[in-house]
Design a protein around this motif. Structure first.
Motif, PDB file in Angstrom:
ATOM      1  N   LEU A  70     -22.591 -16.195   9.396  1.00  0.00           N
ATOM      2  CA  LEU A  70     -21.805 -17.129  10.407  1.00  0.00           C
ATOM      3  C   LEU A  70     -21.377 -15.956  11.286  1.00  0.00           C
ATOM      4  N   SER A 113     -29.250 -27.520   2.767  1.00  0.00           N
ATOM      5  CA  SER A 113     -27.909 -28.028   3.027  1.00  0.00           C
ATOM      6  C   SER A 113     -27.028 -27.630   2.087  1.00  0.00           C
ATOM      7  N   LYS A 116     -26.195 -23.674   2.354  1.00  0.00           N
ATOM      8  CA  LYS A 116     -25.091 -23.659   3.606  1.00  0.00           C
ATOM      9  C   LYS A 116     -23.748 -24.050   3.003  1.00  0.00           C
ATOM     10  N   GLU A 117     -23.631 -25.387   2.379  1.00  0.00           N
ATOM     11  CA  GLU A 117     -22.320 -25.410   2.140  1.00  0.00           C
ATOM     12  C   GLU A 117     -21.551 -24.549   1.190  1.00  0.00           C
ATOM     13  N   ASN A 120     -20.896 -21.499   3.170  1.00  0.00           N
ATOM     14  CA  ASN A 120     -19.721 -21.843   3.972  1.00  0.00           C
ATOM     15  C   ASN A 120     -18.430 -21.752   3.747  1.00  0.00           C
ATOM     16  N   ASP A 141     -18.673 -20.141  13.151  1.00  0.00           N
ATOM     17  CA  ASP A 141     -19.561 -20.959  13.772  1.00  0.00           C
ATOM     18  C   ASP A 141     -20.261 -21.964  12.456  1.00  0.00           C
ATOM     19  N   VAL A 142     -21.123 -22.739  12.900  1.00  0.00           N
ATOM     20  CA  VAL A 142     -21.863 -23.547  11.996  1.00  0.00           C
ATOM     21  C   VAL A 142     -22.766 -22.461  11.136  1.00  0.00           C
TER      22      VAL A 142
END
Length: 205
Positions: A70, A113, A116-117, A120, A141-142
């Motif tokens: 990130l 996905s 990433k989650e 994050n 950021d994403v």
């Protein structure tokens, strides 16, 4: 300009360790909610190290890992990277998806996905702790996901931030549900100017 982080003393490191402890507590709570399980944590290990040392910490440059990167913007800039080894990634994703924990990962869109989650949420737990203790505005950021050997994944932030600072703040996290453990390595890589801002905001600059 001298590398600001190289001038840190033991008091500065104690303050950074406190951020690490709070961040790890936040991360354990977030992970427990995500997985719907009771999650405990060990006291995180925190070190300051050179980029050149990081791949050794991860088991060597050829160790396969999943990395979530990130970019950080706001009052300080830099990047944050969360690295999971394959057993930890497999455990987390399979619990999250309700699959047997020993199932092999198929790196399809759903799995990526989920990774990433997870990254994050965990990285965000540390940014939240850092923001609360410093009153600095920090915006991630994403997240970008990379699945590769440790050396290859680490080359991205090394190239981008090596021109400003070759030092990283390393936090080793171990989370457990009482039976299985997950090891996640967090690397905070502010640029050189941001280290000074960070320490000043903490009152130890």
């Amino acid at each position: 300009m001298a590398d600001a982080i190289s001038e840190l003393n033991s008091f500065h490191l104690d303050v950074l360790r406190e951020i690490g402890n709070i961040g790890a507590g936040n991360a354990a709570t977030a992970l427990a909610k995500l997985l719907d399980k009771k999650i405990d944590m060990r006291v995180p290990q925190i070190r300051i190290m050179k980029f050149s040392e990081v791949s050794d910490v991860l088991g060597g440059a050829e160790t396969p890992v999943e990395g979530i990167l990130l970019q950080i913007h706001g009052d300080i800039s830099g990047s944050m990277m969360f690295i999971l080894d394959y057993p930890s990634s497999r455990l987390l994703v399979n619990i999250l998806m309700g699959k047997p924990v020993e199932s092999d990962l198929d790196y399809d869109e759903l799995t990526c996905s989920a990774l990433k989650e997870i990254g994050n949420i965990l990285a965000g737990s540390y940014l939240s702790a850092l923001s609360n203790m410093t009153n600095l505005k920090l915006m991630p950021d994403v997240p970008a996901l990379a699945i590769d050997m440790a050396g290859a994944i680490l080359s991205v932030p090394a190239i981008e931030f090596g021109k400003n600072s070759d030092t990283v703040l390393y936090i080793e996290n171990v989370f457990t549900d009482g039976r299985d453990s997950v090891i996640g390595d967090l690397f905070l890589i502010p640029d050189d100017l941001s280290y000074g801002k960070l320490l000043e905001a903490l009152g130890v600059g």
